[in-house]
Every structure is written in C-alpha cells, then in structure tokens.
Design a protein around this motif. Structure first.
Motif, PDB file in Angstrom:
ATOM      1  N   VAL A  42       1.248 -15.841  50.924  1.00 17.53           N
ATOM      2  CA  VAL A  42       0.429 -14.856  50.227  1.00 17.53           C
ATOM      3  C   VAL A  42       0.231 -15.243  48.763  1.00 17.53           C
ATOM      4  O   VAL A  42      -0.872 -15.164  48.228  1.00 17.53           O
ATOM      5  N   LEU A  43       1.303 -15.703  48.106  1.00 22.09           N
ATOM      6  CA  LEU A  43       1.178 -16.086  46.706  1.00 22.09           C
ATOM      7  C   LEU A  43       0.283 -17.310  46.533  1.00 22.09           C
ATOM      8  O   LEU A  43      -0.472 -17.418  45.574  1.00 22.09           O
ATOM      9  N   ALA A  44       0.382 -18.248  47.449  1.00 22.52           N
ATOM     10  CA  ALA A  44      -0.478 -19.429  47.366  1.00 22.52           C
ATOM     11  C   ALA A  44      -1.948 -19.042  47.504  1.00 22.52           C
ATOM     12  O   ALA A  44      -2.825 -19.654  46.892  1.00 22.52           O
ATOM     13  N   GLU A  45      -2.235 -18.012  48.303  1.00 21.73           N
ATOM     14  CA  GLU A  45      -3.605 -17.564  48.503  1.00 21.73           C
ATOM     15  C   GLU A  45      -4.083 -16.701  47.331  1.00 21.73           C
ATOM     16  O   GLU A  45      -5.261 -16.714  46.988  1.00 21.73           O
ATOM     17  N   ALA A  46      -3.158 -15.945  46.740  1.00 26.34           N
ATOM     18  CA  ALA A  46      -3.556 -14.959  45.732  1.00 26.34           C
ATOM     19  C   ALA A  46      -3.585 -15.514  44.319  1.00 26.34           C
ATOM     20  O   ALA A  46      -4.321 -15.017  43.474  1.00 26.34           O
ATOM     21  N   SER A  47      -2.775 -16.510  44.020  1.00 23.54           N
ATOM     22  CA  SER A  47      -2.675 -16.996  42.648  1.00 23.54           C
ATOM     23  C   SER A  47      -3.711 -18.069  42.355  1.00 23.54           C
ATOM     24  O   SER A  47      -4.286 -18.667  43.257  1.00 23.54           O
ATOM     25  N   VAL A  48      -3.932 -18.305  41.073  1.00 22.89           N
ATOM     26  CA  VAL A  48      -4.860 -19.330  40.604  1.00 22.89           C
ATOM     27  C   VAL A  48      -4.046 -20.384  39.867  1.00 22.89           C
ATOM     28  O   VAL A  48      -3.035 -20.082  39.231  1.00 22.89           O
ATOM     29  N   SER A  49      -4.487 -21.644  39.949  1.00 27.92           N
ATOM     30  CA  SER A  49      -3.677 -22.754  39.459  1.00 27.92           C
ATOM     31  C   SER A  49      -3.328 -22.620  37.977  1.00 27.92           C
ATOM     32  O   SER A  49      -2.230 -22.948  37.561  1.00 27.92           O
ATOM     33  N   HIS A  50      -4.261 -22.135  37.156  1.00 29.24           N
ATOM     34  CA  HIS A  50      -3.996 -22.075  35.723  1.00 29.24           C
ATOM     35  C   HIS A  50      -3.448 -20.719  35.280  1.00 29.24           C
ATOM     36  O   HIS A  50      -3.290 -20.483  34.088  1.00 29.24           O
ATOM     37  N   CYS A  51      -3.189 -19.802  36.218  1.00 27.37           N
ATOM     38  CA  CYS A  51      -2.670 -18.479  35.870  1.00 27.37           C
ATOM     39  C   CYS A  51      -1.146 -18.502  35.848  1.00 27.37           C
ATOM     40  O   CYS A  51      -0.511 -19.190  36.646  1.00 27.37           O
ATOM     41  N   SER A  52      -0.569 -17.728  34.939  1.00 25.94           N
ATOM     42  CA  SER A  52       0.876 -17.614  34.876  1.00 25.94           C
ATOM     43  C   SER A  52       1.351 -16.533  35.847  1.00 25.94           C
ATOM     44  O   SER A  52       0.589 -15.642  36.234  1.00 25.94           O
ATOM     45  N   LEU A  53       2.615 -16.630  36.255  1.00 30.44           N
ATOM     46  CA  LEU A  53       3.225 -15.674  37.178  1.00 30.44           C
ATOM     47  C   LEU A  53       4.298 -14.891  36.440  1.00 30.44           C
ATOM     48  O   LEU A  53       5.133 -15.473  35.741  1.00 30.44           O
ATOM     49  N   THR A  54       4.287 -13.584  36.605  1.00 23.99           N
ATOM     50  CA  THR A  54       5.314 -12.713  36.037  1.00 23.99           C
ATOM     51  C   THR A  54       5.969 -11.951  37.187  1.00 23.99           C
ATOM     52  O   THR A  54       5.309 -11.176  37.872  1.00 23.99           O
ATOM     53  N   PHE A  55       7.263 -12.190  37.408  1.00 24.21           N
ATOM     54  CA  PHE A  55       8.006 -11.538  38.480  1.00 24.21           C
ATOM     55  C   PHE A  55       8.843 -10.410  37.883  1.00 24.21           C
ATOM     56  O   PHE A  55       9.607 -10.624  36.936  1.00 24.21           O
ATOM     57  N   MET A  56       8.708  -9.215  38.457  1.00 20.39           N
ATOM     58  CA  MET A  56       9.543  -8.077  38.083  1.00 20.39           C
ATOM     59  C   MET A  56      10.271  -7.616  39.335  1.00 20.39           C
ATOM     60  O   MET A  56       9.621  -7.266  40.336  1.00 20.39           O
ATOM     61  N   MET A  57      11.590  -7.631  39.291  1.00 21.29           N
ATOM     62  CA  MET A  57      12.377  -7.464  40.508  1.00 21.29           C
ATOM     63  C   MET A  57      13.405  -6.356  40.377  1.00 21.29           C
ATOM     64  O   MET A  57      13.960  -6.127  39.296  1.00 21.29           O
ATOM     65  N   ASP A  58      13.657  -5.701  41.498  1.00 19.79           N
ATOM     66  CA  ASP A  58      14.663  -4.660  41.608  1.00 19.79           C
ATOM     67  C   ASP A  58      15.776  -5.187  42.496  1.00 19.79           C
ATOM     68  O   ASP A  58      15.539  -5.582  43.646  1.00 19.79           O
ATOM     69  N   LYS A  59      16.991  -5.193  41.990  1.00 18.85           N
ATOM     70  CA  LYS A  59      18.086  -5.799  42.753  1.00 18.85           C
ATOM     71  C   LYS A  59      18.485  -5.010  43.992  1.00 18.85           C
ATOM     72  O   LYS A  59      19.301  -5.466  44.778  1.00 18.85           O
ATOM     73  N   THR A  60      17.926  -3.822  44.137  1.00 20.22           N
ATOM     74  CA  THR A  60      18.191  -3.100  45.380  1.00 20.22           C
ATOM     75  C   THR A  60      17.483  -3.760  46.563  1.00 20.22           C
ATOM     76  O   THR A  60      17.764  -3.430  47.710  1.00 20.22           O
ATOM     77  N   SER A  61      16.539  -4.669  46.270  1.00 18.91           N
ATOM     78  CA  SER A  61      15.862  -5.400  47.348  1.00 18.91           C
ATOM     79  C   SER A  61      16.751  -6.545  47.813  1.00 18.91           C
ATOM     80  O   SER A  61      17.209  -7.360  47.021  1.00 18.91           O
ATOM     81  N   SER A  62      17.000  -6.610  49.093  1.00 21.23           N
ATOM     82  CA  SER A  62      17.947  -7.593  49.627  1.00 21.23           C
ATOM     83  C   SER A  62      17.431  -9.012  49.535  1.00 21.23           C
ATOM     84  O   SER A  62      18.206  -9.960  49.642  1.00 21.23           O
ATOM     85  N   TYR A  63      16.125  -9.188  49.347  1.00 18.70           N
ATOM     86  CA  TYR A  63      15.566 -10.544  49.283  1.00 18.70           C
ATOM     87  C   TYR A  63      15.401 -10.993  47.830  1.00 18.70           C
ATOM     88  O   TYR A  63      14.624 -11.906  47.540  1.00 18.70           O
TER      89      TYR A  63
END
Length: 468
Positions: A42-63
């Motif tokens: 999904v990320l490979a399809e949704a992102s653009v090569s020159h765009c930066s990625l910002t991940f915001m995560m909740d540790k309650t998620s097991s993954y």
C-alpha cells in the motif's frame, strides 16, 4: 531537529500518551509477516518518490516494531521521520498530541510533499490526532494521510464522518483484519460530495497475493472536489469594489432581489460551473463574522485578494494561487510648477546663490577700485548698473574705466555674464518647449521617505480563499 529540504532524513521522537481504551488483541507472531507485506504494497502504491514519510505510532498496536522495521529506505523517498507515541500515562493527551503534531508540521514545511502514516487501534488516539492535526495546521491538500488500524468498520466510519481531518482532507484508512486471507485488507475514504451525498467509500482491497484490487474507478487518495454533484457551497464575501459588488432591486410582492457582480464573483461562478456546484453567498454582517464563518466552516470559500505577508503565514496556510500579483502602490501624476516659477527653473537654487554672490563680489571690488583712484570714478549707482546691466546683456552705461586693472575685472565679468546668460536662455527655452515633470516615487523606500501614511485597511484583515 534541523533538517534541510530535498535530502534524506530520519529521526525518532518519543513522547507520552495516556491510555484511553483496553489494548487490542495481540496478533500471533506468524501474522506479522503478512501485515508487513500488506503495508509495503500500500505504501509503495500511495507514496511518491520525492515525498517524505512521517510515521506516527501508538504502542498499543501490536505491529509497532514491525512497522518501524519495514519503513522504506530514505534514499527511495524524500526522507522519513518516526514519531513514537509511548504509553506511560505521564502527560495529558492533548498537550502530548500538540507536541507531536508540531514536529510533524515542521517536517511537512521542510519537504516538497509529505505522506503522513498513523498507526493506531485506539479510537481516542485517532480522534485526538484528528482534532490536533486540524488545530495545528498539519494538513494541506497536498499532504496525504494514511491511517492504518484494526478498528471495526463502525468505528472507522464514525471517525471518517465526524472529523474534518479525515472527512475533508486527503485521507485514506487502511483496515487490517485479524487474520490473513482473501481481502484481508480494505482501504476506505470519505467522499463528502457524491450523487447520493456524503458517504464512506471502499476504494480497494488487498487479496491473498498482495495485489491491490480497485473496487471503483477512483485511485488511492482520490480527488474529492472535482465534482460536487450539484451541491450548494456556502461562500462568504466582503463588499470590496471592484472585486465583489452587490445590487439590490425591488422584486415581486414587495420582496428585495439581491444580485452579485464583480471580478471575484465571476471567478467563483466559473469555478462553480466547472466543478458542478452552485454558490450560496452568506449575508454580509461585518469582518468578524466573515472570519468566524471560515473558522467554524459554515462557509467553504472566501474569494478575496490576499497579500501573502510574513505575519499572515503564521496564521494561515496557502494551498494554491488563482493568480499572482506583485505588491504595488499608485500615486497621482506629479504636476509641473506654476508658470511664474519658470523664471528661475533653468538654474538650481545653489547656482542662483553663486550668481548672486558673484554680483555682490564684483560690485564691491569695482566700487573699492574706483574709490582708491585719485580721479573721481563712477558712483555706486553707476557701478551697480554696470554689473547688473552686463549680466542682463545690456550696454555698459557711462564711460569705460581708464585704469587697466579695472578694465581687467570688468572684462572678466563680461565673459562670466556672457556664459551665464547663454546657459540661462538655452535652459529657459528648453523648459518652455518640453515641460519637465518632478521625479515620481518608484520604490517602497521612496514611499516611506515621502511620509505616505494612509493605507487601505481592507487588505490587511484577510484570510485564504480556500480554508481546507
């Protein structure tokens, strides 16, 4: 965290968040692999090569840790930043999320474009993020938001419909099922305008072979505002001629008909025609209600000339421009001096001062030379007529001086008078033939030096035309 635009970056920021709901079921260790594969597709399809990625995560998620491990190499994107929202309950949730959103916004401002990826199975976490992202101006339309969650479909629909960040911005939800298999991932988005009105639409699903199957002609991150399907869009305005003008005339049964015209109104009419919506101008009751209607989103549009000044960028984000213009000012054309002033205009003031000083000096010198002579020479009045007469191109009155030194002084004065008189007459002829206008102000510094203090206040109390 100082990062320059256009080269790769990676960072980790840890802050705290109070737990709000029970921890969701923990996935089996073997399920982490297919979740990793699904997210990569999904990320490979949704992102653009020159765009930066910002991940915001909740540790309650097991993954959580798998998500950190699979993130794309920074060389394939514009860089990435990971914001880890921990779970030790030491800080208020709103304050913590405000800090996280502020860091994410810094990343967005330093990048050409940004994909924000949020991981959480906690509906409170996602609702607080939506509110803080809206308040903290994290999102503009060019910023894409992907929310990855295992929440039930009913919770997901509530989030998509009730929060501006999810419903009106460029947002998708990736719903992960608790087990792998056919259609084990679904992608949803909220479409605010459609043939049947506002609705949550499933855009795609991921089959067991990790291949995206699109369920409609819409791509990932579909454009929500190409077609409003005939909806009425509220619009606020200010009566600023010639951009927006109002005409009222009597109507049937004692009613009053209000019609609009002007440059901005016609622009909005053409945009409405292209995107299939109709304008609904709200009543104008002053400046403050106009700004309030935008903040509360009672109005969706405000067509207005907007000077993009530094102090305004602290309050508003600009998505795009309909047109660009430079900051300019206008002044009346400088007028020529009155006709009676043309007598002294050929010379500047300092030149006239030197001429007067020369007349006085020569007069005093000739008078002293005549006084020192044993023979009685011309009187003071005759000397004055000799000096002024020769300057005005008149004949020398009286007899010529007998002494050689007096003749030398008088000859030098004749030459001086000839040069000055010739230059004066030439400049006078030129000024009468071709009027010379005073210099006009061409720069902003010149405007300040001219002590121009009156500025129209309307152009300094404005907001963006598109609040989304």
């Amino acid at each position: 965290m100082a990062v320059q635009k256009s080269f790769a970056m990676a960072a980790m920021l840890c802050v705290c968040l109070q737990p709000a709901t029970a921890t969701p079921p923990v996935l089996e260790r073997g399920d982490e692999s297919w979740i990793k594969e699904a997210l990569e597709v999904v990320l490979a399809e949704a992102s653009v090569s020159h765009c930066s990625l910002t991940f915001m995560m909740d540790k309650t998620s097991s993954y959580f840790y798998e998500a950190v491990r699979f993130r794309m190499p920074a060389t394939k994107t514009g860089g990435d930043v990971v914001l880890d929202v921990a779970d030790d309950g030491s800080t208020d949730v709103n304050l913590t999320m405000t800090q996280v959103v502020a860091q994410a916004r810094k990343m967005r401002l330093m990048s050409w474009c940004t994909l924000v990826v949020v991981f959480s199975d906690n509906p409170t976490f996602l609702s607080v993020f939506a509110e803080m992202a809206d308040k903290g101006r994290l999102m503009v339309w060019e910023t894409r938001l992907l929310v990855i969650t295992r929440l039930p479909l009913s919770n997901l629909q509530d989030l998509l419909q009730n929060y501006w960040t999810f419903s009106m911005m460029n947002t998708m939800f990736l719903k992960l099922n608790t087990s792998s298999g056919e259609n084990h991932c679904q992608i949803y988005g909220h479409m605010p305008y459609g043939p049947t009105g506002s609705h949550v639409a499933q855009l795609a699903s991921l089959n067991s072979g990790y291949i995206l199957v699109y369920l409609s002609d819409r791509p990932l991150f579909p454009e929500k505002y190409n077609n409003f399907h005939g909806m009425k869009v509220n619009l606020t305005w200010i009566p600023l001629t010639p951009y927006w003008m109002v005409t009222k005339r009597p109507g049937p049964n004692g009613t009053e008909i209000t019609t609009f015209s002007g440059r901005d109104y016609w622009i909005m009419e053409n945009i409405a025609l292209i995107h299939n919506f109709s304008l609904n101008p709200l009543p104008y009751t002053g400046w403050d209600p106009v700004l309030k209607s935008l903040r509360t989103r009672e109005a969706f549009l405000w067509p207005v000339p907007l000077p993009i000044l530094p102090h305004m960028l602290e309050l508003y984000d600009i998505s795009f421009f309909l047109e660009r213009s430079t900051l300019a000012f206008s002044m009346a054309k400088p007028s020529t001096k009155p006709s009676w002033e043309t007598v002294y205009r050929p010379f500047q003031i300092d030149v006239w001062g030197l001429v007067v000083a020369s007349v006085v000096t020569v007069y005093i010198v000739l008078l002293m030379m005549n006084t020192s002579n044993k023979d009685k020479g011309p009187g003071a009045w005759l000397v004055m007529k000799q000096v002024l007469g020769t300057l005005l191109d008149e004949a020398i009155p009286g007899e010529l001086p007998q002494r050689s030194n007096t003749r030398v002084v008088l000859t030098a004065w004749l030459i001086f008078s000839f040069v000055v008189g010739t230059v004066y007459r030439s400049n006078l002829t030129a000024s009468l033939t071709i009027p010379k206008y005073p210099p006009r102000i061409e720069t902003f510094s010149g405007l300040v030096d001219a002590n121009a203090k009156q500025v129209h206040h309307a152009f300094f109390n404005v907001a963006p035309s598109l609040p989304v």
